[in-house]
Design an enzyme around this catalytic site. Structure first.
Site, short mmCIF file in Angstrom:
data_model
loop_
_atom_site.label_atom_id
_atom_site.label_comp_id
_atom_site.label_asym_id
_atom_site.label_seq_id
_atom_site.Cartn_x
_atom_site.Cartn_y
_atom_site.Cartn_z
N LYS A 14 1.05 -1.27 0.11
CA LYS A 14 -0.04 0.10 0.06
C LYS A 14 1.03 1.34 -0.03
O LYS A 14 0.61 2.28 -0.84
CB LYS A 14 -0.98 0.00 1.35
CG LYS A 14 -2.06 -0.90 1.17
CD LYS A 14 -2.94 -0.60 2.30
CE LYS A 14 -2.07 -0.83 3.83
NZ LYS A 14 -2.40 -1.62 4.69
N ARG A 25 -10.28 0.95 8.68
CA ARG A 25 -9.74 -0.41 8.78
C ARG A 25 -11.00 -1.31 9.64
O ARG A 25 -10.45 -2.46 9.84
CB ARG A 25 -8.54 -0.21 9.88
CG ARG A 25 -7.18 -0.99 9.45
CD ARG A 25 -6.12 -0.75 10.39
NE ARG A 25 -5.07 -1.24 10.24
CZ ARG A 25 -3.99 -0.66 9.46
NH1 ARG A 25 -4.15 0.60 9.13
NH2 ARG A 25 -2.70 -1.33 9.62
N ARG A 75 11.49 -6.23 5.31
CA ARG A 75 11.27 -4.65 5.60
C ARG A 75 11.73 -4.46 7.08
O ARG A 75 12.38 -3.68 7.34
CB ARG A 75 9.75 -4.41 5.34
CG ARG A 75 9.66 -2.91 5.76
CD ARG A 75 8.07 -2.49 5.29
NE ARG A 75 7.25 -2.55 6.77
CZ ARG A 75 6.01 -2.23 6.40
NH1 ARG A 75 5.52 -1.87 5.24
NH2 ARG A 75 5.12 -2.50 7.40
N ARG A 129 10.94 -0.58 12.27
CA ARG A 129 9.56 -0.66 13.14
C ARG A 129 9.27 -1.67 14.13
O ARG A 129 9.40 -2.94 13.86
CB ARG A 129 8.64 -0.64 11.69
CG ARG A 129 7.90 0.56 11.42
CD ARG A 129 6.91 0.45 10.38
NE ARG A 129 5.85 -0.28 10.67
CZ ARG A 129 4.69 -0.29 9.99
NH1 ARG A 129 4.76 0.30 8.80
NH2 ARG A 129 3.52 -0.88 10.52
N ARG A 144 -1.03 -8.91 13.09
CA ARG A 144 -1.46 -7.89 12.20
C ARG A 144 -2.13 -8.43 11.12
O ARG A 144 -3.14 -7.77 10.74
CB ARG A 144 -0.46 -7.08 11.83
CG ARG A 144 0.01 -6.08 13.01
CD ARG A 144 1.41 -5.52 12.59
NE ARG A 144 1.47 -4.94 11.25
CZ ARG A 144 2.59 -4.48 10.65
NH1 ARG A 144 3.68 -5.29 10.98
NH2 ARG A 144 2.81 -4.26 9.44
#
Ligand code: ADP
Length: 187
Positions: free
Chosen positions: A13, A88, A127, A133, A144
């Site tokens: 995204k 969401r 990532r 993160r 998630r």
């Protein structure tokens, strides 16, 4: 143009949002980014959001809706925007519809990027090695994704029933996926 961009964590995204922002002169509003900024600034909202985010859980709807209603009234949104990471949940989608109604506006598209679950975990673990993160670790990534299927996937049905949903294959090169989105938007 007002677009909602959806997809499970890792579907790309953020990458596609940046390209769309550029091509169509839209404001890119990523609720994940806005929240991470609030946390960095140690604001009261950031403080409330952090405990949920670190665990990969959703921040409560009321906080998100207040934050976004305020944000969307800002004059910089007049030229259109791309919502990334919001809505969401069904209550968020309903709340957004009410906020837009009040402004006499509507959405043009809800674009959903889909991809194979294993490919997504692989992308996110990679990532996580670079992003730093706190929620890009294998356990939190799985949480998630579970939350996505439980709370966010139903939002696809919400937009499908309104005729706004466009589903796009998120596997392929960045350009390939972007071209698929452009085709849909310009049809
Ligand atoms: P992802 O790559 O998982 O899509 P985001 O950067 O969009 O990540 O969001 C990171 C975290 O921020 C989420 O796991 C959640 O805790 C919080 N968050 C972002 N947007 C929302 C939202 N609309 N509702 C609730 N929580 C949110």
């Amino acid at each position: 143009m007002r677009i909602v961009l959806m997809g499970p964590p890792g579907a790309g995204k953020g990458t596609q949002a940046a390209l769309l922002e550029n091509k169509y002169n839209l404001i890119h509003l990523s609720t994940g980014e806005i929240l991470r900024k609030e946390i960095k600034e140690d604001s009261s909202l950031g403080h409330q959001a952090k405990t949920f985010m670190d665990k990969g859980q959703l921040v409560p709807d009321t906080l998100l809706l207040e934050m976004m209603e305020r944000r969307l009234k800002n004059p910089d949104c007049d030229g259109g925007y791309l919502l990334d990471g919001f809505p969401r949940t069904i209550p968020q989608a309903e709340g957004l519809a009410v906020s837009l109604d009040k402004l006499d506006l509507s959405l043009d598209y809800a674009i959903s990027l889909f991809a194979d679950e294993l490919e997504l975990v692989y992308r996110l673990v990679l990532r996580g090695k670079n992003s730093g993160r706190s929620d890009d670790t294998p356990d939190v990534i799985r949480d998630r994704q579970r939350i996505y299927w439980e709370h966010t996937a139903p939002v696809l049905g919400f937009y499908r029933s309104k005729g706004l949903l466009k589903e796009i294959d998120g596997i392929g090169s960045i350009d390939e996926v972007f071209n698929r989105i452009v085709d849909v938007v310009e049809k």
